[in-house]
Design a protein around this motif. Structure first.
Motif, mmCIF file in Angstrom:
data_model
loop_
_atom_site.group_PDB
_atom_site.id
_atom_site.type_symbol
_atom_site.label_atom_id
_atom_site.label_comp_id
_atom_site.label_asym_id
_atom_site.label_seq_id
_atom_site.Cartn_x
_atom_site.Cartn_y
_atom_site.Cartn_z
ATOM 1 N N TRP A 5 41.962 53.670 49.214
ATOM 2 C CA TRP A 5 41.155 53.236 48.362
ATOM 3 C C TRP A 5 40.096 54.507 48.486
ATOM 4 C CZ3 TRP A 5 42.039 49.980 44.968
ATOM 5 C CH2 TRP A 5 42.965 48.858 45.110
ATOM 6 N N ILE A 6 39.273 54.709 47.342
ATOM 7 C CA ILE A 6 38.154 55.491 47.292
ATOM 8 C C ILE A 6 37.119 54.694 46.448
ATOM 9 C CG2 ILE A 6 39.728 57.686 47.388
ATOM 10 C CD1 ILE A 6 39.226 57.959 44.342
ATOM 11 N N SER A 39 42.976 47.291 35.582
ATOM 12 C CA SER A 39 42.578 47.528 37.089
ATOM 13 C C SER A 39 41.351 48.093 37.072
ATOM 14 C CB SER A 39 43.683 48.536 37.582
ATOM 15 O OG SER A 39 44.912 48.148 37.440
ATOM 16 N N SER A 40 40.619 47.781 38.265
ATOM 17 C CA SER A 40 39.136 48.124 38.388
ATOM 18 C C SER A 40 38.542 48.806 39.599
ATOM 19 C CB SER A 40 38.368 46.742 38.321
ATOM 20 O OG SER A 40 38.358 45.988 37.036
ATOM 21 N N ASP A 54 44.083 50.484 40.204
ATOM 22 C CA ASP A 54 44.775 49.367 40.955
ATOM 23 C C ASP A 54 43.902 48.144 40.989
ATOM 24 O OD1 ASP A 54 47.094 48.076 41.680
ATOM 25 O OD2 ASP A 54 47.542 49.722 43.303
ATOM 26 N N ASP A 55 44.669 47.064 41.333
ATOM 27 C CA ASP A 55 44.105 45.835 41.546
ATOM 28 C C ASP A 55 43.192 45.761 42.782
ATOM 29 O OD1 ASP A 55 43.434 43.090 42.231
ATOM 30 O OD2 ASP A 55 45.363 42.345 41.992
ATOM 31 N N CYS A 56 41.670 45.504 42.621
ATOM 32 C CA CYS A 56 40.876 45.515 43.893
ATOM 33 C C CYS A 56 41.212 44.707 44.936
ATOM 34 C CB CYS A 56 39.559 45.294 43.113
ATOM 35 S SG CYS A 56 38.887 46.333 42.069
ATOM 36 N N PHE A 57 42.086 43.592 44.927
ATOM 37 C CA PHE A 57 42.425 42.718 45.744
ATOM 38 C C PHE A 57 43.525 43.234 46.638
ATOM 39 C CE2 PHE A 57 39.598 40.467 42.933
ATOM 40 C CZ PHE A 57 38.760 39.863 43.826
#
Length: 226
Positions: A5-6, A39-40, A54-57
């Motif tokens: 993640w960034i 995807s947020s 991608d999916d934040c979760f």
């Protein structure tokens, strides 16, 4: 090697892709076809350096940034006698904080070098890794400071896999050299290594390198000195 993640998302009030720390999004490095509509949050690949949404979760490794703080120290001096002050200034090389390393390389300012792993399809032995790096005008990475070792170790932690670097020995581990022919001026080995007592090659883990049989297969890390 896993993506991570960034701090880029489109969940901010503007609904535009923005950095979560509020800095200006003045650079775009999306992979082809990205970002996807549903995807947020954004990830970055340690393989090719591109961003993907991608999916934040989802659970993924992540990388943090800490802004440097400036501390002002005020000194008051009371003059009681006549003195002569001699100031010695040590020359320090200042490198640019950004350099446009060609893909798939990433600029590392402390050593003014470009590091990258390229778009290869899988792990390879040490000699094949060196040949691969040479196609990019690079070599398997040499390590000349704790900063470089820590940087490579962070890539290992993100990808959960060790990486071939340019260390090798042709005399049963008595002496070691770098494939880029740079001087061996820093010892990056873990405590107790090297220990095989055979002609071997170096592979970096999270906090040091170990000696391994050169025909083993592993991911690689290339380096270009600027």
């Amino acid at each position: 090697m896993s993506d991570f993640w960034i701090g880029l998302t489109n969940l901010m009030p503007s609904r535009n892709w923005s950095w979560v720390d509020g800095t200006l999004l003045d650079f775009n490095d999306w992979a082809s076809g990205e970002p996807k509509n549903l995807s947020s949050c954004a990830t970055m690949s340690p393989i090719d350096g591109y961003w993907r949404s991608d999916d934040c979760f989802k659970s993924k490794p992540f990388i943090c940034e800490i802004k440097p703080s400036l501390t002002t120290i005020k000194t008051t001096t009371t003059k009681t006698t006549t003195t002569t002050k001699i100031t010695t200034t040590k020359a320090v090389t200042k490198y640019p904080i950004y350099e446009n390393c060609t893909k798939p390389f990433t600029y590392f300012e402390p050593s003014h070098s470009c590091f990258g792993v390229g778009n290869f399809t899988g792990p390879m032995d040490w000699s094949s890794g060196e040949v691969y790096c040479e196609q990019y005008g690079a070599h398997l990475a040499s390590i000349h400071s704790y900063d470089e070792l820590y940087f490579l170790g962070s890539m290992v932690n993100i990808g959960h896999t060790a990486l071939w670097v340019g260390a090798f020995s042709n005399d049963n581990g008595k002496t070691w050299a770098w494939s880029d022919r740079s001087v061996w001026d820093y010892n990056p080995f873990y405590n107790g290594y090297p220990k095989l007592q055979i002609s071997a090659c170096g592979r970096v883990w999270s906090a040091g390198i170990v000696d391994e049989v050169c025909t083993d297969v592993s991911q690689i890390i290339c380096k270009k000195s600027l």
